[in-house]
Write an enzyme that holds these catalytic residues in place. Structure first.
Site, PDB file in Angstrom:
ATOM      1  CD  GLU A 136      -3.090  -0.914   0.218  1.00  0.00           C
ATOM      2  OE1 GLU A 136      -3.081   0.101  -0.502  1.00  0.00           O
ATOM      3  OE2 GLU A 136      -3.974  -1.785   0.146  1.00  0.00           O
ATOM      4  NE  ARG A 193      -3.817   2.831  -0.588  1.00  0.00           N
ATOM      5  CZ  ARG A 193      -5.072   2.839  -0.129  1.00  0.00           C
ATOM      6  NH1 ARG A 193      -5.614   3.980   0.241  1.00  0.00           N
ATOM      7  NH2 ARG A 193      -5.767   1.724  -0.040  1.00  0.00           N
ATOM      8  CG  ASP A 211      -6.058  -7.453  -7.081  1.00  0.00           C
ATOM      9  OD1 ASP A 211      -4.975  -7.728  -6.539  1.00  0.00           O
ATOM     10  OD2 ASP A 211      -6.844  -6.597  -6.629  1.00  0.00           O
ATOM     11  CD  GLU A 257     -10.971  -1.872  -8.001  1.00  0.00           C
ATOM     12  OE1 GLU A 257      -9.964  -1.640  -7.301  1.00  0.00           O
ATOM     13  OE2 GLU A 257     -12.138  -1.622  -7.622  1.00  0.00           O
ATOM     14  CB  THR A 286      -2.372  -1.355  -8.984  1.00  0.00           C
ATOM     15  OG1 THR A 286      -3.603  -2.087  -8.922  1.00  0.00           O
ATOM     16  CG2 THR A 286      -1.801  -1.147  -7.588  1.00  0.00           C
TER      17      THR A 286
END
Length: 694
Positions: A255, A259, A397, A561, A648
């Site tokens: 994360e 980010r 994913d 998404e 992502t």
């Protein structure tokens, strides 16, 4: 002197036609279209005769170009062009002069113009003045294919949907911007500098001992793309003066990378493209912050296998195994660090960022997974998969997403990533793609016990990144028709056609996950009716019978998404149905997630109206969901998909040439992977040897 800035080069493309832009934008065109419909057949025939066979031939020869460009264009000058002071304009002019050898940035770059040489064949229209004017307008409209019988076909496969009437996509884009500004203003007012924001209670809190910039850093590039210079100045000041990663805080490796590191690197990239660096500020501030953070994150990679630990202590720079899942790392999290670290390596020239993250993919690949599908847990100590569960939702994913994006990031020079991606997609189609009943929706199932085990008809909303991934993998970021033509039989075949068709089907399914609920918003998880009807029973389409929403899965976290894939599908097909679906989703967010006192929040239950609100605004609401919606309604030339890759977390990073002194991903061609050698470097245990794809 041209005074309108063009930071994304959206007006100087070879096929950009200002005449068409103006015709489509002006109210006069609408009057012309209406008048044209009322003309008598005799007058219309007269107008058509004006266009000579020579012009018809020329227009036909340009049909391929027109198909790829005209319908992809937005129809007005974008409202998000940054404004600059005179000093900044001078600096930008110097930059463009150095790059293009011209004094000023051109406003337009004309597409080929076809003149009519057969003027002798034209007949004089001896009518009233208004009749002559209408004929000229009709001729111009016919010339550009605006309202002819066939029109210019959109670059897509299958049936194309176009919006009926006049849709002002710029206005819709500005509506998205307004919602972002409203969300940001509420955060600034109630919780500035906080990592977590609760818009209903108007409070914020930190994730560590100090602020990590979880919301601010994640939103930097959205502020830039939307040209919110005032808000950007406030955010930049906080990052420069307050943000400090030297703190005793345990953070999630994945994360924090996608980010924070991704946000800082994207901000560095976009500020250069947009020329948003104030003259009195350090142009490398974001990059310097990114490098300091990355150095602390590298401690997560200090494991026996090279697989990163789930967490890392920012102060001590030591990796920490997961506190759950038997200490295993999530496979998706371990393999979704590469785009960010590799771009940082490119910028700094430091190969350690490159080598550490590429080693992860090598270790994963050597596990010889079945048909390219990997279990969702991997042990950082042994480097081996833990458990057998396979899914393209949570914990699985972005492993698949980053395979094709790594191939694109270095401009398609590292074939190992393309091979791994193709193996995985083949395995997905073989083992995971299912049909629901009674409407035969296509969905991606799960394998709780691995390949060969029982199929679970469960699909996370997270899986809705797959349509965009498939379309991107098939076209390599170019519009589909252009991709077909450019391949010339070498790069486009039955596999690409099948993948693109599957992308369309899954995109429809993801939209129906929104469309079947009372709120028009999708649940976190959907279950599909996998039971076929009894013999002789006719199935009638009813999507509400296909999609099952369980109470514990009915919440909505403002996830991006679906709109991410809608953005990609629109860019690659030009089919406006994807824009319309995105607009409906946006309207549902505005209607149900809005907090009266300001801001937007997650929801507890999308199946009831009014839905109960959760009192939490996710950072990806600003960083991803609203950004993708804004781009969905913006020009095609804004961050083109054949020039940038989105990480992502929706942070755009540029494609680049791999530095020659960096190691290429070629471990499949090394002697240790030659036939007869079947040991993995992590455990020494033998495993089934992978066959190199043909």
């Amino acid at each position: 002197m041209n005074t309108i800035r063009d930071p994304f080069s959206i007006r100087n493309k070879p096929n950009f036609n200002p005449a068409l832009q103006i015709l489509r934008q002006q109210p006069l065109l609408l009057a012309a279209q209406n008048a044209a419909q009322s003309l008598s057949s005799e007058v219309q025939k007269t107008v058509q005769n004006v266009v000579t066979p020579a012009v018809d031939s020329a227009v036909e020869s340009a049909k391929g170009v027109a198909q790829e460009t005209i319908e992809q264009m937005s129809f007005s000058v974008p409202k998000n062009v940054p404004s600059f002071t005179s000093a900044h304009r001078d600096l930008e002019n110097q930059a463009w002069s150095a790059r293009f050898g011209q004094k000023d940035l051109p406003l337009y770059k004309d597409k080929p113009y076809y003149s009519n040489s057969a003027t002798g064949k034209r007949k004089m229209l001896r009518r009233k003045r208004y009749g002559l004017l209408l004929a000229v307008l009709v001729l111009a409209a016919y010339w550009f294919g605006i309202f002819s019988g066939d029109g210019v076909k959109l670059p897509t496969t299958g049936k194309v949907t176009t919006t009926k009437g006049v849709v002002d996509w710029d206005q819709r884009r500005e509506k998205v911007k307004e919602v972002f500004v409203e969300s940001w203003a509420a955060y600034e007012r109630d919780a500035w500098g906080s990592d977590i924001y609760s818009p209903i209670s108007k409070t914020g809190r930190q994730m560590g001992s100090q602020g990590l910039g979880w919301i601010i850093v994640d939103s930097l590039d959205t502020l830039m793309i939307m040209n919110l210079t005032k808000q950007l100045s406030h955010a930049r000041e906080w990052v420069e003066q307050t943000l400090n990663y030297d703190q005793k805080t345990e953070v999630n490796t994945f994360e924090t990378t996608i980010r924070m590191l991704g946000g800082l690197l994207s901000a560095h990239y976009l500020q250069e493209v947009l020329h948003l660096v104030p003259s009195d500020k350090n142009p490398d501030m974001y990059l310097e912050k990114a490098a300091k953070l990355a150095d602390r994150l590298l401690g997560a990679f200090d494991s026996p296998s090279g697989i990163p630990y789930a967490s890392v202590d920012l102060k001590t720079m030591q990796g920490i195994p997961s506190h759950a899942d038997g200490g295993a790392s999530s496979t998706a999290e371990a393999t979704t660090l590469q785009l960010e670290m590799k771009y940082l390596a490119k910028l700094t020239g430091e190969p350690i960022y490159w080598d550490k993250t590429e080693k992860v993919i090598e270790v994963v690949d050597k596990q010889a997974s079945k048909d390219g599908l990997v279990p969702i847990y991997i042990n950082a100590i042994t480097g081996e998969f833990q458990g057998k569960e396979i899914r393209l939702g949570s914990r699985g994913d972005s492993y698949y997403e980053y395979l094709i994006k790594q191939y694109l990031q270095t401009k398609k020079t590292e074939d190992v990533y393309k091979d791994m991606y193709n193996e995985a997609i083949s395995g997905m189609k073989k083992h995971l793609i299912q049909k629901s009943h009674p409407s035969h929706l296509t969905y991606v199932a799960e394998l709780p016990s691995g390949v060969g085990g029982k199929i679970s008809p469960k699909m996370d909303h997270l899986v809705c990144f797959v349509p965009g991934m498939l379309a991107l993998g098939a076209t390599m970021g170019s519009p589909v028709e252009r991709a077909r033509k450019a391949a010339r039989g070498t790069g486009w075949g039955t596999q690409q056609e099948a993948d693109f068709h599957l992308a369309r089907e899954l995109m429809h399914t993801c939209y129906q996950m929104y469309n079947v609920t009372e709120t028009g918003l999708a649940p976190e998880i959907a279950w599909f009716n996998a039971d076929p009807p009894e013999n002789g029973v006719k199935e009638i389409t009813d999507y509400k019978k296909d999609i099952i929403i369980k109470p514990r899965d009915a919440h909505n976290l403002q996830r991006p998404e679906t709109v991410e894939s809608l953005f990609v599908m629109w860019r690659l097909t030009g089919d406006e149905i994807y824009r319309e679906w995105g607009w409906k989703i946006f309207e549902s967010f505005v209607k149900h997630a809005k907090v009266p006192e300001g801001g937007y929040t997650s929801l507890d239950d999308v199946t009831t109206v009014p839905p109960k609100k959760r009192d939490n605004m996710e950072s990806f609401w600003l960083a991803e969901t609203l950004k993708y919606l804004y781009l969905l309604f913006s020009r095609d030339d804004l961050l083109p998909l054949d020039e940038v890759v989105f990480n992502t977390e929706a942070h755009p990073l540029p494609m680049f040439d791999k530095p020659p002194h960096f190691k290429a991903g070629d471990w499949r061609n090394t002697p240790e992977n030659a036939p007869g050698n079947s040991e993995t470097p992590a455990s020494g245990k033998s495993s089934e040897k992978r066959k190199k794809p043909s």
